[in-house]
Design a protein around this motif. Structure first.
Motif, PDB file in Angstrom:
ATOM      1  N   LEU A 149       0.838  -1.194   0.000  1.00 48.35           N
ATOM      2  CA  LEU A 149       0.000   0.000   0.000  1.00 48.35           C
ATOM      3  C   LEU A 149       0.879   1.252   0.000  1.00 48.35           C
ATOM      4  N   CYS A 150       0.599   2.159  -0.915  1.00 52.46           N
ATOM      5  CA  CYS A 150       1.277   3.456  -0.963  1.00 52.46           C
ATOM      6  C   CYS A 150       2.790   3.304  -1.093  1.00 52.46           C
ATOM      7  N   ALA A 151       3.239   2.289  -1.827  1.00 52.59           N
ATOM      8  CA  ALA A 151       4.676   2.054  -1.983  1.00 52.59           C
ATOM      9  C   ALA A 151       5.331   3.226  -2.701  1.00 52.59           C
ATOM     10  N   LEU A 152       6.503   3.617  -2.233  1.00 54.79           N
ATOM     11  CA  LEU A 152       7.211   4.779  -2.776  1.00 54.79           C
ATOM     12  C   LEU A 152       8.149   4.415  -3.911  1.00 54.79           C
ATOM     13  N   GLY A 211      -0.229   2.763   8.413  1.00 47.43           N
ATOM     14  CA  GLY A 211      -1.630   2.873   8.024  1.00 47.43           C
ATOM     15  C   GLY A 211      -2.282   1.514   7.967  1.00 47.43           C
ATOM     16  N   ILE A 212      -3.566   1.506   7.642  1.00 43.28           N
ATOM     17  CA  ILE A 212      -4.312   0.255   7.522  1.00 43.28           C
ATOM     18  C   ILE A 212      -5.013   0.196   6.179  1.00 43.28           C
ATOM     19  N   SER A 213      -5.316  -1.015   5.752  1.00 47.10           N
ATOM     20  CA  SER A 213      -5.971  -1.238   4.466  1.00 47.10           C
ATOM     21  C   SER A 213      -7.457  -0.908   4.558  1.00 47.10           C
ATOM     22  N   LEU A 214      -8.110  -0.876   3.418  1.00 48.29           N
ATOM     23  CA  LEU A 214      -9.547  -0.614   3.390  1.00 48.29           C
ATOM     24  C   LEU A 214     -10.313  -1.709   4.129  1.00 48.29           C
ATOM     25  N   ALA A 215      -9.895  -2.976   3.949  1.00 47.05           N
ATOM     26  CA  ALA A 215     -10.568  -4.068   4.652  1.00 47.05           C
ATOM     27  C   ALA A 215     -10.429  -3.927   6.158  1.00 47.05           C
ATOM     28  N   GLU A 216      -9.217  -3.561   6.628  1.00 50.13           N
ATOM     29  CA  GLU A 216      -9.016  -3.353   8.056  1.00 50.13           C
ATOM     30  C   GLU A 216      -9.825  -2.164   8.557  1.00 50.13           C
ATOM     31  N   ALA A 217      -9.862  -1.086   7.755  1.00 50.00           N
ATOM     32  CA  ALA A 217     -10.618   0.105   8.138  1.00 50.00           C
ATOM     33  C   ALA A 217     -12.108  -0.197   8.236  1.00 50.00           C
ATOM     34  N   ASN A 218     -12.616  -0.987   7.293  1.00 48.59           N
ATOM     35  CA  ASN A 218     -14.031  -1.350   7.336  1.00 48.59           C
ATOM     36  C   ASN A 218     -14.353  -2.184   8.574  1.00 48.59           C
ATOM     37  N   ALA A 219     -13.457  -3.103   8.920  1.00 48.91           N
ATOM     38  CA  ALA A 219     -13.673  -3.937  10.101  1.00 48.91           C
ATOM     39  C   ALA A 219     -13.648  -3.110  11.383  1.00 48.91           C
ATOM     40  N   LEU A 220     -12.882  -2.016  11.378  1.00 44.53           N
ATOM     41  CA  LEU A 220     -12.774  -1.142  12.540  1.00 44.53           C
ATOM     42  C   LEU A 220     -13.762   0.020  12.496  1.00 44.53           C
ATOM     43  N   CYS A 221     -14.598   0.045  11.434  1.00 48.73           N
ATOM     44  CA  CYS A 221     -15.625   1.091  11.268  1.00 48.73           C
ATOM     45  C   CYS A 221     -15.012   2.491  11.146  1.00 48.73           C
ATOM     46  N   TYR A 222     -13.873   2.599  10.460  1.00 48.57           N
ATOM     47  CA  TYR A 222     -13.282   3.910  10.210  1.00 48.57           C
ATOM     48  C   TYR A 222     -14.181   4.701   9.255  1.00 48.57           C
ATOM     49  N   SER A 232      -7.315  10.923   4.933  1.00 47.42           N
ATOM     50  CA  SER A 232      -6.098  10.936   4.118  1.00 47.42           C
ATOM     51  C   SER A 232      -6.355  10.233   2.797  1.00 47.42           C
ATOM     52  N   VAL A 233      -5.549  10.567   1.805  1.00 51.36           N
ATOM     53  CA  VAL A 233      -5.655   9.900   0.516  1.00 51.36           C
ATOM     54  C   VAL A 233      -5.105   8.484   0.610  1.00 51.36           C
ATOM     55  N   CYS A 234      -4.025   8.329   1.380  1.00 51.38           N
ATOM     56  CA  CYS A 234      -3.338   7.040   1.407  1.00 51.38           C
ATOM     57  C   CYS A 234      -3.194   6.482   2.817  1.00 51.38           C
ATOM     58  N   GLY A 235      -2.701   7.283   3.719  1.00 56.22           N
ATOM     59  CA  GLY A 235      -2.443   6.841   5.086  1.00 56.22           C
ATOM     60  C   GLY A 235      -1.570   7.862   5.771  1.00 56.22           C
TER      61      GLY A 235
END
Length: 213
Positions: A28-31, A40-51, A161-164
């Motif tokens: 994720l967000c590799a430079l 940061g956390i992924s979309l799946a992790e964010a959804n599970a945490l109700c972000y 944030s756009v990425c994290g």
């Protein structure tokens, strides 16, 4: 009798104690290349945490990645790295620090600090003996520390944030100490420091009004 004696059941909360495992090698967000170290956390992790803001970072984060090196006792060291940040300006930060003892016996020295939106860039710092390096031979520890305060992040949606929070890549040391970490094949010796719960960081107590300054 005890630390919270006569607080009638009330205790303090240490918001600096953050054992979250969210500073990791990630695609994720590799430079550069396929992997970077990502706070940061992924979309799946964010959804599970109700972000509310989806993929990104949360409130009250205090996450650190670190690596210890052996300093020979003389000569400067050049530290360079790729980085980007997207965290709440002037409240959430990416700090680059050094523990000149390598053991935590002294406070870390701040090398630089980033906040707000910083597009992908390369930074370079010269570490000098007696200032930002120890002045004798021994271990030193370089740290990247991602912090956030109690509000305005992807968690509550106040600062989506756009990425994290931030990403770091291509960490290179040259001069008296040499090392290269691209994270393409692995962690290259870098790892998140997961804190253990201890007595510090929370000082709630009762005192006589007359004894206060």
């Amino acid at each position: 009798a005890g630390y919270h004696h006569r607080l009638e059941g009330w205790t303090g909360l240490d918001n600096t104690f953050s054992p979250l495992p969210y500073y990791r090698r990630s695609t994720l967000c590799a430079l550069n290349g396929s992997f970077s170290m990502y706070a940061g956390i992924s979309l799946a992790e964010a959804n599970a945490l109700c972000y509310a803001g989806g993929q990104g970072y949360g409130n009250n984060w205090n996450l650190t990645i670190a690596k210890t090196f052996n300093y020979p006792g003389s000569g400067s060291v050049t530290l360079s790295y790729r980085y980007q940040t997207d965290c709440e300006p002037d409240f959430d930060y990416l700090n680059v620090t050094i523990d000149t003892t390598g053991t935590g016996l002294e406070s870390d020295i701040n090398i630089t600090t980033y906040t707000g939106v910083n597009a992908p860039a390369t930074a370079s710092h010269t570490l000098v003996p007696g200032l930002t390096l120890r002045s004798n031979a021994g271990p030193i520890t370089i740290k990247f520390n991602a912090t956030s305060d109690a509000g305005y992040s992807d968690e509550d949606g106040g600062y989506p944030s756009v990425c994290g929070h931030s990403s770091v890549d291509d960490i290179t040391l040259s001069g008296a100490v040499t090392d290269v970490a691209t994270f393409e094949a692995g962690l290259n010796g870098w790892a998140q420091e997961i804190p253990t719960e201890g007595p510090g960081g929370e000082w709630a107590d009762l005192r006589s009004l007359g004894s206060l300054p």
